[in-house]
Write a protein that holds these residues in place. Structure first.
Motif, PDB file in Angstrom:
ATOM      1  N   LYS A 109      42.755  43.727  44.418  1.00  0.00           N
ATOM      2  CA  LYS A 109      41.344  43.346  44.336  1.00  0.00           C
ATOM      3  C   LYS A 109      41.007  41.997  44.958  1.00  0.00           C
ATOM      4  O   LYS A 109      39.875  41.779  45.403  1.00  0.00           O
ATOM      5  CB  LYS A 109      40.901  43.339  42.875  1.00  0.00           C
ATOM      6  N   GLU A 126      30.781  33.331  39.416  1.00  0.00           N
ATOM      7  CA  GLU A 126      30.860  32.810  40.785  1.00  0.00           C
ATOM      8  C   GLU A 126      32.207  32.159  41.071  1.00  0.00           C
ATOM      9  O   GLU A 126      32.533  31.915  42.234  1.00  0.00           O
ATOM     10  CB  GLU A 126      29.744  31.788  41.043  1.00  0.00           C
ATOM     11  N   ALA A 177      36.678  34.307  45.753  1.00  0.00           N
ATOM     12  CA  ALA A 177      36.988  35.732  45.884  1.00  0.00           C
ATOM     13  C   ALA A 177      38.486  36.003  45.819  1.00  0.00           C
ATOM     14  O   ALA A 177      38.905  37.152  45.648  1.00  0.00           O
ATOM     15  CB  ALA A 177      36.425  36.274  47.189  1.00  0.00           C
ATOM     16  N   ASN A 219      27.202  37.809  40.735  1.00  0.00           N
ATOM     17  CA  ASN A 219      28.265  38.038  41.720  1.00  0.00           C
ATOM     18  C   ASN A 219      28.472  39.548  41.864  1.00  0.00           C
ATOM     19  O   ASN A 219      29.324  40.133  41.198  1.00  0.00           O
ATOM     20  CB  ASN A 219      29.564  37.367  41.279  1.00  0.00           C
ATOM     21  N   PRO A 220      27.715  40.208  42.744  1.00  0.00           N
ATOM     22  CA  PRO A 220      27.805  41.661  42.878  1.00  0.00           C
ATOM     23  C   PRO A 220      29.187  42.158  43.301  1.00  0.00           C
ATOM     24  O   PRO A 220      29.521  43.329  43.068  1.00  0.00           O
ATOM     25  CB  PRO A 220      26.759  41.970  43.963  1.00  0.00           C
ATOM     26  N   ALA A 221      29.991  41.291  43.913  1.00  0.00           N
ATOM     27  CA  ALA A 221      31.316  41.692  44.387  1.00  0.00           C
ATOM     28  C   ALA A 221      32.408  41.520  43.329  1.00  0.00           C
ATOM     29  O   ALA A 221      33.569  41.847  43.579  1.00  0.00           O
ATOM     30  CB  ALA A 221      31.690  40.892  45.636  1.00  0.00           C
ATOM     31  N   LEU A 222      32.049  41.018  42.151  1.00  0.00           N
ATOM     32  CA  LEU A 222      33.048  40.748  41.117  1.00  0.00           C
ATOM     33  C   LEU A 222      33.708  42.043  40.647  1.00  0.00           C
ATOM     34  O   LEU A 222      33.044  42.962  40.166  1.00  0.00           O
ATOM     35  CB  LEU A 222      32.383  40.054  39.923  1.00  0.00           C
ATOM     36  N   ALA A 223      35.037  42.127  40.780  1.00  0.00           N
ATOM     37  CA  ALA A 223      35.785  43.291  40.297  1.00  0.00           C
ATOM     38  C   ALA A 223      36.063  43.123  38.810  1.00  0.00           C
ATOM     39  O   ALA A 223      36.417  42.031  38.350  1.00  0.00           O
ATOM     40  CB  ALA A 223      37.094  43.439  41.065  1.00  0.00           C
ATOM     41  N   ALA A 268      40.799  38.684  47.427  1.00  0.00           N
ATOM     42  CA  ALA A 268      40.718  38.435  48.875  1.00  0.00           C
ATOM     43  C   ALA A 268      41.945  37.639  49.336  1.00  0.00           C
ATOM     44  O   ALA A 268      42.540  36.885  48.574  1.00  0.00           O
ATOM     45  CB  ALA A 268      39.451  37.658  49.201  1.00  0.00           C
ATOM     46  N   ARG A 319      27.559  40.479  36.888  1.00  0.00           N
ATOM     47  CA  ARG A 319      27.506  41.277  38.104  1.00  0.00           C
ATOM     48  C   ARG A 319      26.244  40.959  38.912  1.00  0.00           C
ATOM     49  O   ARG A 319      26.272  40.990  40.147  1.00  0.00           O
ATOM     50  CB  ARG A 319      27.564  42.752  37.735  1.00  0.00           C
ATOM     51  N   GLY A 370      36.990  36.302  41.754  1.00  0.00           N
ATOM     52  CA  GLY A 370      36.817  37.541  42.486  1.00  0.00           C
ATOM     53  C   GLY A 370      37.135  38.754  41.640  1.00  0.00           C
ATOM     54  O   GLY A 370      36.709  39.864  41.957  1.00  0.00           O
TER      55      GLY A 370
END
Length: 313
Positions: free
Chosen positions: A309, A216, A193, A247-251, A311, A244, A219
């Motif tokens: 974006k 995966e 991330a 990895n639903p959180a992928l910006a 982490a 997506r 991030g």
């Protein structure tokens, strides 16, 4: 030029993965930074914000990468990692000079220094200015100072963008050789991330393919003036949809400019993504597809977006 001729012209550019300027400019203007400071010794006192150190890595098989690392971080502090890929002009220079694309030819060091000492001014953007966007950027920086990234700039060969196997091979090199070394040797956050990938033109197209192909591992996946064709919109939409889902959180971000040769393809890709429900950021800013754009809006936009974006823990 007729609309049909123009489409053919753009398609040919996408096939080559470069712009006319990428091919024509053999020696870009000298960068602002005349020398790149070396990485400070372990245990040294932090330097003022905006100053960076660099080191050059070599890899088996001739690979090369330049690391740009903030020197103002405290002992034990870790930062997100951005992999930044250069354009075709640098690919044609070979590993030693090509890996210097972002640190030298695209004035990345100047962009870092300016983000650490806002406000950003029109000369920082090479005078390619959207006044509203510039004001928003400066308000954002005033409210949330740019924290910093470790930027890893690997050499990207002149891969054929119409041959997926070559892009997968390069992606494997990044994932299996470059990233593991970064995790061992650099002060970065140990989490996918906290890892972003981005690039301009040829590098933008490869960053998009590698990032969507291994969602995966990242991030954030961004692009600047990606060398894509309108005939690739449907394929890129399916790739983004699959990425997506994994990895639903992928910006995700697509950025083009008013005089970008790939403007139509990038704009249509963004529209297709939105129609498919793929949330992403899209930007259409002033500027040409050329070195001044990379040294101005390109570098600053890339650094700021990933800073927001990725982490940090």
């Amino acid at each position: 030029m007729s609309s049909i001729d123009r489409r053919s012209f753009l398609g040919a550019l996408a096939l080559l993965g470069c712009s006319r300027r990428d091919q024509a400019v053999a020696e870009p203007p000298a960068p602002v930074a005349k020398a790149l400071p070396e990485m400070p010794e372990a245990g040294a006192e932090p330097m003022p914000r905006g100053q960076v150190g660099t080191q050059t890595w070599t890899f088996e098989g001739g690979g090369r990468a330049v690391v740009v690392q903030p020197t103002w971080i405290k002992a034990g502090e870790r930062l997100p990692l951005l992999i930044a890929l250069h354009g075709r002009g640098e690919a044609l220079k070979g590993p030693e000079l090509g890996a210097m694309g972002w640190p030298k030819d695209y004035a990345l060091l100047r962009a870092i220094a300016r983000l650490c000492a806002p406000p950003i001014t029109p000369p920082d953007l090479e005078n390619f200015v959207d006044e509203k966007r510039l004001a928003e950027t400066n308000r954002d920086l005033a409210a949330r100072p740019w924290k910093g990234l470790v930027v890893l700039c690997p050499y990207l060969p002149d891969v054929d963008l119409r041959k997926p196997a070559k892009i997968r091979e390069y992606g494997d090199y990044l994932l299996k050789s470059v990233l593991p070394r970064a995790s061992r040797e650099l002060p970065i956050v140990a989490s996918p991330a906290a890892i972003g990938i981005d690039g301009v033109s040829l590098g933008g197209a490869v960053a998009l393919r590698v990032g969507l192909g291994a969602p995966e591992a990242f991030g954030a996946v961004g692009t600047l003036q990606a060398a894509i064709g309108e005939d690739q919109v449907a394929e890129l939409t399916e790739l983004a949809k699959t990425a997506r889902a994994k990895n639903p959180a992928l910006a995700l971000r697509l950025l083009t400019s008013k005089e970008d040769y790939f403007h139509n393809a990038i704009t249509k890709t963004s529209a297709a993504w939105r129609a498919a429900g793929i949330e992403h950021d899209f930007a259409d800013v002033p500027g040409p597809h050329d070195y001044p754009f990379n040294r101005g809006p390109g570098a600053i936009e890339m650094l700021l977006w990933h800073d927001r974006k990725l982490a940090r823990a």
